[in-house]
Design an enzyme around this catalytic site. Structure first.
Site, short mmCIF file in Angstrom:
data_model
loop_
_atom_site.label_atom_id
_atom_site.label_comp_id
_atom_site.label_asym_id
_atom_site.label_seq_id
_atom_site.Cartn_x
_atom_site.Cartn_y
_atom_site.Cartn_z
CB ILE A 38 -0.97 -0.04 1.21
CG1 ILE A 38 -2.15 0.90 0.99
CG2 ILE A 38 -0.26 0.22 2.52
CD1 ILE A 38 -3.30 0.66 1.92
CB SER A 79 2.92 -5.83 10.66
OG SER A 79 3.36 -4.50 10.81
CG ASN A 115 5.31 -13.83 18.87
OD1 ASN A 115 4.86 -13.43 19.95
ND2 ASN A 115 5.90 -13.00 18.02
CE1 TYR A 139 0.05 -8.72 13.06
CE2 TYR A 139 0.97 -9.30 15.20
CZ TYR A 139 1.08 -9.22 13.82
OH TYR A 139 2.22 -9.66 13.21
CB SER A 168 11.33 -10.66 17.82
OG SER A 168 10.44 -10.94 18.87
NE ARG A 177 7.86 -11.50 23.33
CZ ARG A 177 7.79 -11.05 22.08
NH1 ARG A 177 8.55 -10.02 21.68
NH2 ARG A 177 6.97 -11.60 21.22
C1 15L Z 1 5.01 -9.29 15.44
O1 15L Z 1 4.16 -10.04 14.99
C2 15L Z 1 5.17 -7.90 14.92
O2 15L Z 1 4.89 -7.81 13.55
C3 15L Z 1 6.51 -7.32 15.23
O3 15L Z 1 6.44 -5.91 15.04
C4 15L Z 1 6.98 -7.64 16.64
O4 15L Z 1 6.16 -7.01 17.59
C5 15L Z 1 6.96 -9.13 16.86
O5 15L Z 1 5.70 -9.67 16.55
C6 15L Z 1 7.33 -9.56 18.29
O6 15L Z 1 6.51 -10.21 18.94
O7 15L Z 1 8.44 -9.23 18.72
#
Ligand code: 15L
Length: 279
Positions: A38, A79, A115, A139, A168, A177
């Protein structure tokens, strides 16, 4: 010398951080790439790549872009955690357009799951790929839905999918983490390559993390069938990141980290093991 797919690869979300990494990596292999996002593509296009600015909600354009493609790497959509109304269009309706295009083209979908589809599992657990979804927000819920959509299209229409639950994926790990959840750009790119080139995959799940010795959270996925072994590791960052914790008990308890704390309104935490008693 890497193999080259017989048909072009459609890549959504090409202008995002991971999209740009992948365009560079797959472009360098000489692959034919059909890129879309986009947002405009900010980098020079590699030879063999074309870019079209498009919205995932525009199903007709997605069908047209997928014409002649053998694989759709779907990184596009929202995302991060956002309100329900912002997630539903790109991540639910948009995903439907992707799967309908794949069905028509007999293409494989590589889906950037997350995750956060299992984010409310506790960090002490060790989860097989067929664990139950425990999304940590709208999300994560959309990613669980996306994986289930992949399963439905496989059983009903024979559309193959690789659902990569990305931990990540950043240049470097930046907190404690990520000593467990981090996936290097190199491991990510090599995984995408294997997802495209492996002859038959069915509909499978991969945990998207590097070879971190603290990566005890996730196990038993389809990496052997894909011929993917992560080679990088967050371990060299352990000394500097061991103390990089938030102090938020919800964030530090669960695999999804900070996403679990967003809009968290329970007055008391649930029992340690999630189950039927937790009402
Ligand atoms: C995700 O799904 C995100 O897209 C990314 O920005 C991070 O937040 C990642 O997970 C994460 O859990 O570190």
């Amino acid at each position: 010398m890497s193999d080259t797919p017989a048909k072009p690869v459609l890549l959504t979300g090409a202008s995002g951080a991971l999209g740009r990494v992948l365009v560079k990596a797959l472009g360098a292999l000489g692959w034919r790439l059909v890129l879309t996002d986009i947002a405009p593509f900010p980098d020079p296009l590699p030879a063999g790549a074309q870019f079209t600015k498009a919205d995932l909600s525009d199903g007709v354009t997605i069908l047209r872009l997928a014409e002649g493609c053998g694989t759709i790497i779907h990184l596009g959509g929202v995302s991060v955690e956002r309100p329900f109304e912002e997630v539903i269009g790109p991540n639910i309706r948009g995903l439907y357009h992707i799967y309908e295009a794949a069905r028509r083209e007999k293409a494989r979908v590589i889906f950037a799951s997350s995750n956060h589809s299992i984010g409310f599992h506790e960090r002490g657990e060790s989860l097989p790929a067929d664990t139950q979804f425990l999304p940590d927000g709208y999300y994560g819920l959309s990613k669980a839905y996306g994986e289930l959509m992949g399963r439905m299209y496989w059983f009903k229409h024979g559309v193959e999918s690789v659902n990569v639950r990305i931990g990540s994926a950043t240049k470097e790990p930046i907190n404690a983490r990520m000593l467990a959840s981090w996936m290097s750009y190199g491991d990510f790119s090599r995984l995408m390559e294997r997802c495209v080139l492996t002859p038959a995959v069915g509909s499978v799940v991969i945990w998207g993390a590097s070879n971190n010795s603290r990566m005890t959270w996730w196990r038993d996925d389809s990496r052997v069938a894909l011929g993917w072994t992560p080679v990088d590791s967050a371990d060299p960052f352990a000394g500097q990141l061991a103390g990089a914790v938030s102090g938020d008990p919800v964030e530090e308890r669960y695999m999804g980290g900070a996403y679990c704390s967003i809009d968290y309104s329970r007055s008391a935490p649930p029992p340690p093991v999630w189950g039927e008693d937790d009402v």
